[in-house]
Design an enzyme around this catalytic site. Structure first.
Site, PDB file in Angstrom:
ATOM      1  N   HIS A 210      58.377  56.630  59.028  1.00  0.00           N
ATOM      2  CA  HIS A 210      58.707  56.243  57.656  1.00  0.00           C
ATOM      3  C   HIS A 210      57.646  55.293  57.097  1.00  0.00           C
ATOM      4  CE1 HIS A 210      62.081  56.233  54.623  1.00  0.00           C
ATOM      5  NE2 HIS A 210      61.134  55.498  54.067  1.00  0.00           N
TER       6      HIS A 210
ATOM      7  N   HIS B 213      58.578  46.887  53.544  1.00  0.00           N
ATOM      8  CA  HIS B 213      57.853  47.724  52.598  1.00  0.00           C
ATOM      9  C   HIS B 213      56.604  46.975  52.123  1.00  0.00           C
ATOM     10  CE1 HIS B 213      61.496  50.103  52.489  1.00  0.00           C
ATOM     11  NE2 HIS B 213      60.881  51.009  51.757  1.00  0.00           N
TER      12      HIS B 213
ATOM     13  N   HIS C 115      56.210  57.869  48.459  1.00  0.00           N
ATOM     14  CA  HIS C 115      56.034  56.441  48.707  1.00  0.00           C
ATOM     15  C   HIS C 115      54.694  55.869  48.277  1.00  0.00           C
ATOM     16  CE1 HIS C 115      59.608  57.228  51.134  1.00  0.00           C
ATOM     17  NE2 HIS C 115      59.850  55.938  51.070  1.00  0.00           N
TER      18      HIS C 115
END
Length: 596
Positions: free
Chosen positions: A380, A459, A276
Site C-alpha cells: 500500500h 501517508h 495515490h
C-alpha cells in the site's frame, strides 16, 4: 459535445456587447464603452465551470493582473499576475476564483500600446453540478466550517481532493486469478485494485469558507459507461511548478491546469491500477505508483499485483525505469498488517469490520485485501518522494513503514519498528537518537523512551526542501502493533524527522497533534508538508470522525506555526454521506499557476 461547452458558448455570446464596468466607492456601475479586448468565455475547456478566459481580441496586452473580487463584506479577493506564456497558451487572460451561481466582479489591469488600462467586468456563472450525488445543482458541494484564520493567512486557497463516496462499490473488476495451470481462470475473487473506484469531488475553498473552483467530474471520470480508462480515484495532486497540477486515476495519469485543460496518458502496457501518487522529478519525468498485470508470484499464481510498483515515465510516455517492490522488499513482514483495524484500509471502508484485526494467511484470496504475497495489499505505497542528492526514492508503505530505495533497487534505510523484519532488512532499520545523538531505547513493537515515536499506517513521506528533513503524516492506526483498549485512545500526528543516511540514525525534530487526541485522529488518507512561504506545517486530516456514529466525516485543513506550534488556519470540510473520507488537500497559489 459536452453540455458545459455549449453553455459556455452561450454565456460568452452574452458578454460580447456588455463587458466593461467601472468601480467607485459606491460599487460597480456600467461603463460607457466596452472593453478593448474580446469576449469573456466561461468554462473555456468544459471542465472548470468557475473559471473563464478573457479573449485577446487579436490584441497583445502585457503586464496583466487579475482580481476576482470577494462576495459581500467578508468575501476574499483573489489577485494574481498573468505571465505571457499563460496568455499565449490560452489566447486570453484566465479568470480564476469565480463564485458559483453568481454575477462575479472582476478587475483586469494591463498595458496596451504603451498605455495602462483598467477594466471591470461582471462574469455570470451557474450552479455547480454533482451528478453522482443526488444529481445536485448547488453552490456549495460540502459544508465548510472556518474555525480560525490568523492574520496574514486570509488569502490562502486550499484544493480539497475528495470523492463522491459510493458504499455499493464499483461495478467493474478484473477477471479472476489464473491458477498454476496457465490459461485456466478461476471464477473469483477479483484481482488487483480496479474496484478502487469513485467519482471525484475536487474543489478550492477560500478562508471565508466559499468554493472558488470546481472540477467537473466528467473531465476524467465516467461512472455510467463501462470504460476502465475513465474509472478509479482522481488522486496524487501536486503543483508541478510549471502552471499545472499532477493527477493519477486508475489506468491513466497526467496533468491539468486550473482552467481545466487536461493532458493525460494511459499507463504503459503491462501495468494497471495507479492511484495515490503522481510526482514530477526535476528532469520532468513522472513517478507513478501503479501495479503489474499478469505477474507470476512465488506461489506460482499469475495475478495483478496491488500498489507495489513505481514507474518512472518520461514526457513522451516511455517507461524509463521500474521499482518492483515485491522483489526489493522480499520477504516482507506482517507485524503491522495483523494489528490494523480492518474497518478501514485506505479508502476501502467497511464499518462492519471496525475494530477487528486479521490473520495473514498465505493461501488467502488475492485482490485488494491485506495479505503477504504479491497480488494482495501487502505494501500500500501511498507516496513517492525523489531525493536528488543520491538519485533515490523515498516511499511511504502504509502497511510496512517508510523506506528509501536506491536507483540500483537496494533498500538504503527503513523507518519502522524492529518487529517482523528478516535478517537482511533488519540491517537497514534506522536507529532512533535524541538531539544530542544519544541512542533512544525502543521495544521491538516501537514503544520508545523520550520524545520519539515511529509512524504507523502513515501517508505522505515528503522532504522539507528547506531543512532536508522528512515530514510524515502519522495516521496512527496499529500504533505499537496493537489496537488500544479503547478506540478513543488513538491519535494522529504531523511529524518531522532528521535522517542521517551515513550513520543510519533518525531524530524526531518536530511533532503536532498528539495532544489533540481522538478528535484530531484520521485513521486513513491525509497529508502534511512544510510551507516555506509562511513557515508552517500545512496538513489535511481527511478522515476525522470516520468511525464516530452519527458524525459526518471531517476533512480538517490546518496550518501550524513551525516555530510557535500555534494554529494559524483551521477549516473543516464535512462529508455529506456517512463514513465518507476525503483524501488530500493542497495549497493553490494562483501566481504559480498563472504567472509564467
Amino acid at each position: 459535445m459536452k453540455r458545459n461547452i455549449l453553455t459556455a458558448a452561450i454565456v460568452a455570446a452574452l458578454f460580447q456587447s456588455v463587458v466593461s464596468f467601472e468601480s467607485n466607492a459606491a460599487g460597480f456601475k456600467p461603463a460607457p464603452a466596452a472593453g478593448q479586448l474580446g469576449a469573456v468565455l466561461v468554462n473555456p475547456y468544459g471542465n472548470s465551470p468557475l473559471t473563464a478566459v478573457l479573449d485577446l481580441g487579436s490584441k497583445r496586452p502585457t503586464d496583466v493582473t487579475v482580481t476576482v473580487h470577494g462576495k459581500g463584506n467578508k468575501g476574499v479577493d483573489i489577485s494574481y499576475p498573468v505571465g505571457q506564456q499563460t496568455i499565449n497558451t490560452h489566447d486570453g487572460i484566465p479568470l480564476f476564483g469565480l463564485y458559483a451561481d453568481h454575477s462575479n466582479q472582476v478587475t483586469v489591469k494591463y498595458n496596451l500600446d504603451g498605455k495602462k488600462v483598467k477594466e471591470d467586468y461582471k462574469v455570470l456563472t451557474g450552479p455547480i453540478t454533482n451528478e453522482y450525488m443526488d444529481n445536485r445543482n448547488i453552490t456549495v458541494m460540502q459544508e465548510v466550517q472556518v474555525k480560525k484564520v490568523a492574520k496574514g493567512f486570509e488569502n490562502r486557497l486550499y484544493m480539497v481532493n475528495s470523492h463522491t463516496y459510493n458504499q455499493q462499490g464499483s461495478d467493474l473488476h478484473w477477471s479472476g486469478q489464473k491458477s498454476k495451470d496457465a490459461g485456466i481462470f478461476e471464477s473469483s475473487p477479483a484481482m488487483g485494485s480496479l474496484p478502487f473506484d469513485n467519482a471525484p469531488m475536487t474543489y478550492v475553498v477560500d478562508t471565508n469558507g466559499d468554493i472558488r473552483w470546481w472540477l467537473d467530474q466528467d473531465a476524467v471520470y465516467d461512472g455510467v459507461g463501462i470504460d476502465v480508462n475513465k474509472r478509479g480515484y482522481l488522486m496524487g495532486l501536486h503543483d508541478n511548478g510549471e502552471g499545472r497540477i499532477t493527477f493519477v486515476q486508475g489506468q491513466q495519469y497526467g496533468t491539468f491546469d486550473l482552467l481545466g485543460n487536461f493532458e493525460q496518458r494511459r499507463l504503459p502496457r503491462g501495468y494497471v491500477d495507479a492511484s495515490h501518487e503522481h510526482n514530477i522529478m526535476p528532469n520532468g519525468h513522472s513517478l507513478v505508483r501503479a501495479a503489474k498485470a499478469n505477474y507470476k508470484n512465488p506461489q506460482g499464481d499469475i495475478v495483478h499485483t496491488v500498489r507495489d510498483h513505481i514507474l518512472q515515465i518520461d514526457q513522451q510516455g516511455n517507461l524509463v525505469d521500474v521499482w518492483n517492490l515485491n522483489e526489493i522488499m522480499d520477504p516482507y513482514r506482517d507485524a503491522l498488517l495483523e494489528a490494523l483495524d480492518m474497518g478501514a484500509v485506505c479508502l476501502n471502508v467497511d464499518i462492519d469490520q471496525m475494530g477487528q484485526t486479521a490473520e495473514m494467511e498465505i493461501d488467502a484470496p488475492y485482490g485488494d485485501i491485506p495479505g503477504i504475497a504479491p497480488g494482495r495489499n501487502w505494501a500500500h505505497i501511498n507516496s513517492i518522494e525523489y531525493d536528488p542528492k543520491d538519485d533515490s526514492i523515498i516511499l511511504s508503505f502504509r502497511h510496512q513503514g517508510v523506506a528509501k530505495v536506491t536507483r540500483d533497487k537496494e533498500v538504503k534505510w527503513i523507518l519502522a519498528p524492529y518487529e517482523g523484519w528478516n535478517k537482511e532488512l533488519s540491517k537497514k532499520l534506522l536507529k532512533p537518537v535524541d538531539k544530542n545523538g544519544k541512542p533512544i531505547k525502543c521495544t521491538d513493537k516501537g514503544v520508545c523512551d523520550g520524545d520519539f515515536d515511529f509512524t504507523y499506517t502513515q501517508h505522505t513521506a515528503w522532504l522539507n526542501n528547506t531543512t532536508g528533513n522528512l515530514t510524515v503524516l502519522d495516521n496512527g492506526d496499529g500504533r505499537a502493533h496493537e489496537q488500544p483498549a479503547l478506540p478513543t485512545m488513538k491519535y494522529t500526528r504531523f511529524v518531522e524527522y532528521k535522517i542521517d543516511d551515513e550513520n543510519m540514525t533518525v531524530q524526531q525534530t518536530w511533532e503536532y497533534g498528539k495532544d489533540r487526541g481522538y478528535d484530531w485522529y484520521s485513521p486513513i488518507t491525509s497529508n502534511v508538508e512544510y510551507m516555506e512561504d509562511k513557515n508552517t506545517m500545512f496538513g489535511f486530516g481527511g478522515s476525522v470522525h470516520l468511525y464516530t456514529p452519527g458524525e459526518r466525516t471531517i476533512g480538517r485543513i490546518n496550518e501550524i506555526g513551525y516555530d510557535d506550534m500555534k494554529v494559524k488556519v483551521e477549516i473543516d470540510v464535512l462529508s455529506d454521506k456517512a463514513n465518507s473520507p476525503h483524501y488530500r488537500a493542497i495549497i493553490v497559489n494562483p501566481t504559480s499557476q498563472f504567472g509564467l
